[in-house]
Design an enzyme around this catalytic site. Structure first.
Site, PDB file in Angstrom:
ATOM      1  N   LYS A 138       3.700  20.752   0.645  1.00 12.50           N
ATOM      2  CA  LYS A 138       2.701  20.226  -0.292  1.00 12.50           C
ATOM      3  C   LYS A 138       3.407  19.430  -1.388  1.00 12.50           C
ATOM      4  O   LYS A 138       4.470  19.848  -1.864  1.00 12.50           O
ATOM      5  CB  LYS A 138       1.916  21.403  -0.895  1.00 12.50           C
ATOM      6  CG  LYS A 138       0.733  21.007  -1.779  1.00 12.50           C
ATOM      7  CD  LYS A 138      -0.044  22.230  -2.290  1.00 12.50           C
ATOM      8  CE  LYS A 138      -1.273  21.829  -3.098  1.00 12.50           C
ATOM      9  NZ  LYS A 138      -2.037  22.991  -3.586  1.00 12.50           N
ATOM     10  N   SER A 174      -7.262  22.819  -2.926  1.00 11.30           N
ATOM     11  CA  SER A 174      -6.486  21.608  -3.087  1.00 11.30           C
ATOM     12  C   SER A 174      -5.456  21.354  -1.993  1.00 11.30           C
ATOM     13  O   SER A 174      -5.002  20.224  -1.845  1.00 11.30           O
ATOM     14  CB  SER A 174      -5.759  21.638  -4.429  1.00 11.30           C
ATOM     15  OG  SER A 174      -4.791  22.662  -4.449  1.00 11.30           O
ATOM     16  N   SER A 232      -7.060  27.569  -3.526  1.00 18.39           N
ATOM     17  CA  SER A 232      -6.511  26.354  -2.915  1.00 18.39           C
ATOM     18  C   SER A 232      -5.675  26.559  -1.658  1.00 18.39           C
ATOM     19  O   SER A 232      -5.298  25.578  -1.018  1.00 18.39           O
ATOM     20  CB  SER A 232      -5.659  25.596  -3.937  1.00 18.39           C
ATOM     21  OG  SER A 232      -6.480  24.877  -4.811  1.00 18.39           O
TER      22      SER A 232
END
Lengths: 95, 492
Positions: free
Chosen positions: B78, B158, B182
């Site tokens: 990420k 997210s 998330s």
């Protein structure tokens, strides 16, 4: 409690974010929408309740008072926009 | 090997050790998948050359009979994790061109164990969002579609790049972070497994900060075993994060397949929220039956302050974010927009650099922390947070683990919820309580909706009892049976 356009201008200033005048009304509406929703916390009786300031209860660890890193001027300033020769550069602050 | 990308992380690990495939072959197969899936926009920066060099080094180690727990396994990272020498932006314009001179603790653990980095994955800007639509690099497209319908769906957020890349077989597993849901909500939206460990289990050092008392790293993977392997590598004490917890990391894989006989599972009655779809309700009942059949004892429990969790979160998280994001000043890194004086430079830089959702949260946080409002909003929310955490302590005196749905719906269409911030915030109704209380939570795929979309169940555990989560999640996975992979339409 609700925020008006002047309040939005004030908090945008505190947050150091430039906001155009024509954005103020929409921002005030959005913030009021969220604020009136969070108002429901007022229903909860919190008398005598301690505020929670951390996610997991723990005792801070002590460490030896020793320098473990340093001399990283090049690395620290490598990403600075407008940086110059290992320095951060800002617009003139003192006349 | 005919199709290496079909192997799970655990299977690929075993195939590498048995020399049935080389790390370079495996990595090349994934580099090709990343390229073929570029249209999903899951990667914001593929690092193919870097990956192949790492794989070569892994092959040399494996040939000598050496290598760590993840030797030669290609992963996605990420874009919230700082990676030394590799651009890291948190998918915000304000961090344009930022190349960290250091590595996050979590990713350095992965490289220590031999993993290979395929690239940086898309996410909501600064991890603020539940659909990956707030990214400066654009929306990620969910590899899953409704049956007979080509409408592009969100992959959750997210960590939407992480969930989409794992579901589309564009990496073996991915790192992710979870501040209000998330990791777990995107896992539920893509038929993948996502675990947010106990606060303090993974170091936050080198992860771009959003809300520091809530942020935790964890993996998104194809199955529960892979999640156990990944967390075992990512977790661990780090003196550079003052909230990192110094306790040994168990071998989580050992928990898989253990009996559930006598395990006490709580069903929080307040999670049957108004307007929840009957499909989610039915999924939950199915999960209860599965755990019962595996020998668990089911008990109803009460978490009376549940309905106040989201409003509490939307005071605490913006407050912490407004403080954390004060560092983006146009001086030390990232974007700079020149102005007439220093304040004008700050204001112009931050106006241009932050997207709408980030600006909204910074303003909200600034307001609730400002003079005259601090007690009414921020202090009040911190007190309610205590009550929410206390609800869980009471429940866990009675049960070992809680079972809930992960999200109130299946994946929705891109653009469907983006006009109404409050509607978007409701996505986290079942996950956010876990962050407020600092507990571990895992989402595990439990079947498909009537429209053919994945749905997830969430298990919530006691602090540092990830092992019980893995044990119970594994039982759900077994009971649910083999789940289909999405049809690879993006390669057509």
């Amino acid at each position: 409690m609700s925020v008006d356009q002047n309040t939005v201008r004030h908090i945008a200033r505190l947050a150091r974010i430039a906001v155009r005048d024509d954005e103020l009304e929409a921002l005030a509406n959005e913030l009021n929408g969220i604020l009136s929703w969070v108002e429901q916390l007022g229903e909860v009786d919190t008398d005598g309740v301690e505020p929670m300031t951390g996610a997991v209860e723990m005792v801070m660890k002590w460490r030896e008072d020793k320098v473990t890193t340093g001399n990283l001027q090049k690395e620290v300033t490598a990403n600075a926009p407008g940086g110059d020769d290992g320095f951060f550069v800002v617009p003139k602050v003192v006349e | 090997m005919s199709d290496p990308i079909k192997l799970s992380l655990a299977e690929a690990r075993d195939a590498l050790k048995a020399k049935k495939i080389s790390a370079v072959e495996l990595t090349q197969a994934y580099v090709d998948e990343v390229e073929a899936g570029a249209g999903l926009n899951a990667y914001v920066l593929p690092t193919a050359e870097h990956a192949l060099n790492m794989a070569k080094a892994s092959d040399a180690k494996l040939a000598r009979g050496e290598g760590g727990a993840l030797e030669g396994l290609p992963l996605g990272v990420k874009d919230l994790f700082c990676t030394e020498g590799v651009r890291t932006t948190a998918c915000s314009h304000i961090l344009v061109g930022f190349v960290p001179p250091y590595e996050s603790h979590v990713t350095s653990n992965l490289w220590r164990d031999g993993a290979v980095m395929l690239g940086k994955l898309n996410n909501d800007e600064f991890a603020m969002g539940s659909s990956n639509e707030t990214s400066y690099y654009g929306s990620v497209i969910n590899p899953w579609r409704r049956a007979g319908d080509t409408t592009p769906l969100v992959p959750g957020g997210s960590s939407g790049g992480s969930s989409a890349a794992v579901a589309a077989r564009m990496c073996l597993a991915a790192t992710a972070t979870d501040t209000g849901g998330s990791i777990r909500q995107p896992a539920a939206f893509t038929g993948t497994v996502g675990i947010k460990p106990t606060y303090g289990r993974c170091s936050r050092w080198g992860i771009v900060a959003f809300a520091s008392s809530l942020d935790q790293a964890g993996p998104i993977t194809r199955d529960v075993r892979d999640a156990a392997i990944m967390l075992g590598s990512m977790a661990g004490y780090d003196p550079q994060d003052a909230t990192s917890v110094d306790r040994p990391v168990p071998d989580y894989e050992l928990a898989l397949g253990q009996s559930l006989k006598g395990l006490s599972v709580g069903i929080p009655k307040e999670y049957r929220v108004d307007g929840m779809s009957s499909e989610i309700d039915a999924l939950w009942d199915k999960g209860i039956e599965w755990l019962k059949a595996a020998g668990a004892v089911i008990k109803e429990v009460s978490l009376p302050h549940t309905k106040y969790a989201l409003p509490t979160y939307y005071i605490v998280a913006p407050a912490e974010c407004s403080s954390n994001l004060a560092r983006y000043d146009g001086v030390r890194y990232g974007l700079r927009v020149e102005g007439s004086d220093i304040t004008d430079m700050y204001e112009k830089t931050r106006a241009e650099g932050f997207g709408d959702e980030v600006r909204r949260r910074v303003l909200m946080g600034t307001y609730v922390l400002s003079a005259g409002y601090y007690d009414a909003y921020y202090l009040k929310a911190q007190k309610v947070r205590s009550l929410i955490a206390h609800d869980f302590i009471k429940a866990f005196a009675d049960v070992d683990v809680l079972l809930t749905p992960t999200a109130p719906s299946a994946a929705f269409g891109i653009g469907e919820n983006s006009d109404d911030p409050l509607a978007m915030y409701l996505n986290d109704v079942f996950t956010v309580t876990v962050n407020l209380a600092g507990l571990p939570g895992i989402s595990v795929p439990a079947g498909l909706s009537s429209q053919g979309l994945p749905l997830g169940l969430q298990l919530i555990g006691r602090t540092f009892d990830e092992e019980t989560l893995f044990k119970a999640a594994y039982a759900i996975e077994e009971a649910a049976g083999v789940q289909p992979a999405p049809a690879a339409w993006w390669k057509a």
